[in-house]
Each structure stands twice: as C-alpha cells, then as structure tokens.
Scaffold this motif. Structure first.
Motif, PDB file in Angstrom:
ATOM      1  N   LEU A  95       1.013  -1.027  -0.027  1.00  0.00           N
ATOM      2  CA  LEU A  95      -0.067   0.076  -0.029  1.00  0.00           C
ATOM      3  C   LEU A  95       0.832   1.233  -0.158  1.00  0.00           C
ATOM      4  N   ASN A  96       1.934   1.171   0.929  1.00  0.00           N
ATOM      5  CA  ASN A  96       2.913   2.408   0.785  1.00  0.00           C
ATOM      6  C   ASN A  96       3.517   2.573  -0.618  1.00  0.00           C
ATOM      7  N   LYS A  97       3.547   1.757  -1.403  1.00  0.00           N
ATOM      8  CA  LYS A  97       4.236   1.910  -2.806  1.00  0.00           C
ATOM      9  C   LYS A  97       3.185   2.527  -3.562  1.00  0.00           C
ATOM     10  N   LYS A  98       1.983   2.315  -3.409  1.00  0.00           N
ATOM     11  CA  LYS A  98       0.837   2.891  -4.090  1.00  0.00           C
ATOM     12  C   LYS A  98       0.369   4.119  -3.256  1.00  0.00           C
ATOM     13  N   THR A  99       0.986   4.696  -2.386  1.00  0.00           N
ATOM     14  CA  THR A  99       0.431   5.774  -1.788  1.00  0.00           C
ATOM     15  C   THR A  99       0.233   6.891  -2.663  1.00  0.00           C
ATOM     16  N   PRO A 100      -1.039   7.629  -2.819  1.00  0.00           N
ATOM     17  CA  PRO A 100      -1.456   8.546  -3.713  1.00  0.00           C
ATOM     18  C   PRO A 100      -0.624   9.883  -3.179  1.00  0.00           C
ATOM     19  N   GLU A 101       0.067  10.642  -4.022  1.00  0.00           N
ATOM     20  CA  GLU A 101       0.502  11.931  -3.681  1.00  0.00           C
ATOM     21  C   GLU A 101      -0.524  13.121  -3.670  1.00  0.00           C
ATOM     22  N   VAL A 102      -0.793  13.807  -2.611  1.00  0.00           N
ATOM     23  CA  VAL A 102      -1.299  14.901  -2.764  1.00  0.00           C
ATOM     24  C   VAL A 102      -0.698  16.259  -2.259  1.00  0.00           C
ATOM     25  N   PRO A 103      -0.915  17.438  -2.680  1.00  0.00           N
ATOM     26  CA  PRO A 103      -0.234  18.815  -2.464  1.00  0.00           C
ATOM     27  C   PRO A 103      -0.519  19.081  -0.958  1.00  0.00           C
ATOM     28  N   ASP A 104       0.458  19.630  -0.509  1.00  0.00           N
ATOM     29  CA  ASP A 104       0.223  20.288   0.847  1.00  0.00           C
ATOM     30  C   ASP A 104      -0.542  21.678   1.020  1.00  0.00           C
ATOM     31  N   LEU A 105      -1.420  21.590   1.523  1.00  0.00           N
ATOM     32  CA  LEU A 105      -2.574  22.865   1.489  1.00  0.00           C
ATOM     33  C   LEU A 105      -2.774  23.535   2.923  1.00  0.00           C
ATOM     34  N   ASN A 106      -2.915  24.516   3.031  1.00  0.00           N
ATOM     35  CA  ASN A 106      -3.416  25.237   4.094  1.00  0.00           C
ATOM     36  C   ASN A 106      -4.849  25.068   4.428  1.00  0.00           C
ATOM     37  N   ALA A 107      -5.381  25.390   5.568  1.00  0.00           N
ATOM     38  CA  ALA A 107      -6.965  25.220   6.007  1.00  0.00           C
ATOM     39  C   ALA A 107      -7.765  25.757   4.949  1.00  0.00           C
ATOM     40  N   ALA A 108      -7.583  27.050   4.435  1.00  0.00           N
ATOM     41  CA  ALA A 108      -8.447  27.682   3.424  1.00  0.00           C
ATOM     42  C   ALA A 108      -8.526  26.854   2.262  1.00  0.00           C
ATOM     43  N   GLN A 109      -7.259  26.609   1.873  1.00  0.00           N
ATOM     44  CA  GLN A 109      -7.195  25.687   0.732  1.00  0.00           C
ATOM     45  C   GLN A 109      -8.027  24.173   0.656  1.00  0.00           C
ATOM     46  N   LEU A 110      -7.509  23.562   1.682  1.00  0.00           N
ATOM     47  CA  LEU A 110      -8.179  22.394   1.910  1.00  0.00           C
ATOM     48  C   LEU A 110      -9.851  22.630   2.080  1.00  0.00           C
ATOM     49  N   GLN A 111     -10.468  23.412   2.674  1.00  0.00           N
ATOM     50  CA  GLN A 111     -11.650  23.685   2.648  1.00  0.00           C
ATOM     51  C   GLN A 111     -12.245  23.960   1.238  1.00  0.00           C
ATOM     52  N   SER A 112     -11.485  24.766   0.362  1.00  0.00           N
ATOM     53  CA  SER A 112     -11.804  25.042  -0.983  1.00  0.00           C
ATOM     54  C   SER A 112     -12.105  23.751  -1.833  1.00  0.00           C
ATOM     55  N   GLU A 113     -10.767  22.793  -1.659  1.00  0.00           N
ATOM     56  CA  GLU A 113     -10.780  21.505  -2.093  1.00  0.00           C
ATOM     57  C   GLU A 113     -12.040  20.592  -1.889  1.00  0.00           C
ATOM     58  N   SER A 114     -12.359  20.605  -0.635  1.00  0.00           N
ATOM     59  CA  SER A 114     -13.566  20.033  -0.095  1.00  0.00           C
ATOM     60  C   SER A 114     -14.676  20.489  -0.805  1.00  0.00           C
ATOM     61  N   ASP A 115     -14.818  21.685  -0.944  1.00  0.00           N
ATOM     62  CA  ASP A 115     -16.069  22.438  -1.609  1.00  0.00           C
ATOM     63  C   ASP A 115     -16.056  21.704  -3.036  1.00  0.00           C
ATOM     64  N   LEU A 116     -14.981  21.914  -3.727  1.00  0.00           N
ATOM     65  CA  LEU A 116     -14.913  21.531  -4.996  1.00  0.00           C
ATOM     66  C   LEU A 116     -15.262  20.251  -5.514  1.00  0.00           C
ATOM     67  N   ALA A 117     -14.546  19.489  -4.673  1.00  0.00           N
ATOM     68  CA  ALA A 117     -14.884  17.815  -4.699  1.00  0.00           C
ATOM     69  C   ALA A 117     -16.536  17.572  -4.351  1.00  0.00           C
ATOM     70  N   ARG A 118     -16.964  18.344  -3.457  1.00  0.00           N
ATOM     71  CA  ARG A 118     -18.310  17.970  -3.335  1.00  0.00           C
ATOM     72  C   ARG A 118     -19.168  18.649  -4.582  1.00  0.00           C
ATOM     73  N   ARG A 119     -18.841  19.563  -5.129  1.00  0.00           N
ATOM     74  CA  ARG A 119     -19.381  20.316  -6.185  1.00  0.00           C
ATOM     75  C   ARG A 119     -19.536  19.312  -7.293  1.00  0.00           C
ATOM     76  N   GLY A 120     -18.349  18.594  -7.815  1.00  0.00           N
ATOM     77  CA  GLY A 120     -18.116  17.680  -8.824  1.00  0.00           C
ATOM     78  C   GLY A 120     -18.250  18.199 -10.034  1.00  0.00           C
ATOM     79  N   VAL A 121     -18.239  17.418 -10.936  1.00  0.00           N
ATOM     80  CA  VAL A 121     -18.346  17.719 -12.508  1.00  0.00           C
ATOM     81  C   VAL A 121     -19.346  16.523 -13.160  1.00  0.00           C
ATOM     82  N   SER A 122     -20.185  17.174 -13.787  1.00  0.00           N
ATOM     83  CA  SER A 122     -21.257  16.313 -14.867  1.00  0.00           C
ATOM     84  C   SER A 122     -20.513  15.889 -15.714  1.00  0.00           C
ATOM     85  N   ASN A 123     -20.625  14.404 -16.071  1.00  0.00           N
ATOM     86  CA  ASN A 123     -19.831  13.861 -17.278  1.00  0.00           C
ATOM     87  C   ASN A 123     -20.482  14.486 -18.356  1.00  0.00           C
ATOM     88  N   GLU A 124     -21.819  14.573 -18.192  1.00  0.00           N
ATOM     89  CA  GLU A 124     -22.519  14.935 -19.668  1.00  0.00           C
ATOM     90  C   GLU A 124     -22.165  16.147 -20.038  1.00  0.00           C
TER      91      GLU A 124
END
Length: 145
Positions: A47-76
């Motif tokens: 599992l450690n070999k397959k550990t995904p890389e994620v950028p280091d973000l501050n609290a505001a950027q983490l919240q923004s990332e979470s909001d964007l992920a929740r919003r999502g993208v319509s495949n259509e």
C-alpha cells in the motif's frame, strides 16, 4: 466562443484534480486511522508503494478543495463541452483560425452595418465572404424585414 469553452475546460480540469486530490487525501486519512495489523506488514508495504500524492495545502485551501470535490463535475456537461471544442477547433471551421484581435477588428469593421450582438456572433461563426452573405446573416438571424 472558443475562448469561453477553453476557460470552461480549464475550470473543469481544476475541479477534477481537486476531486482526485480530495479522494486521495481521504484514503490517506483512513489509512492513518485504521492501521493494519502485525500480520499485514507485506500488505502495508504494498500500500505504501501505491500511496497517492497530494499537495500540501493550508486550511482555507483544504476547505476550497473539499467544496470543489463536493460540487463535482457532470460527465454529460464535460462531454458536451468537449464536442463543442472539437467543432470549434476543426480545420474546416473558421473559428479554429480566429484570434481575439481578429474578432475585435471584424467587430470594428462591421459597425457601419449596425448589427446586433447576436448577428455579430453569427458573422464571426459563419464568416460570410461577401456583403450578400453578411446581409443574409442579418436577415436570417436578426429577424429584420
């Protein structure tokens, strides 16, 4: 139009990246909270070999990332935008060779014809090669009689 759809594609790509990073962050958080047992050391190394890389973000950027992920993208919507981009960038279409400066110059040159914004957009998209073609754009799309 082309610039607008290119910006939409860029925004969607950012949304997809944020969603992927958010998901990877959740995987890492779950691994931290639920460590594997002693007998699962081989599995842990794998599992450690397959550990995904994620950028280091501050609290505001983490919240923004979470909001964007929740919003999502319509495949259509992504599919439609890709099809529009393919059409606008096709070799047979004049929009593939247009520049912002060229469109601005065309708009300036067509001011004498008193075209509406819709007619001007149609003139840019259809690129009539004569005054007759321009007249047809203004008659057909402008509804003038």
């Amino acid at each position: 139009m082309l610039q607008h759809f290119l910006q939409l594609k860029k925004d969607n790509d950012a949304l997809l990246a944020a969603a992927e990073h958010h998901g990877n962050r959740e995987v890492l958080r779950a691994r931290e909270q639920l460590p594997l047992g002693k007998r699962d050391k081989d599995r842990e190394r794998e599992l450690n070999k397959k550990t995904p890389e994620v950028p280091d973000l501050n609290a505001a950027q983490l919240q923004s990332e979470s909001d964007l992920a929740r919003r999502g993208v319509s495949n259509e919507l992504v599919w439609i935008q890709d099809e529009v981009l393919k059409y606008l960038c096709a070799d047979y279409n004049i929009t593939a060779r247009q520049t912002e400066e060229g469109v601005a110059h065309l708009a300036d040159a067509l001011q004498d014809y008193r075209l509406t914004k819709a007619e001007l957009l149609q003139a840019c998209n259809l690129a009539p090669r004569s005054q007759v073609g321009l007249y047809l754009v203004s008659e057909i799309y402008g509804g003038k009689s």
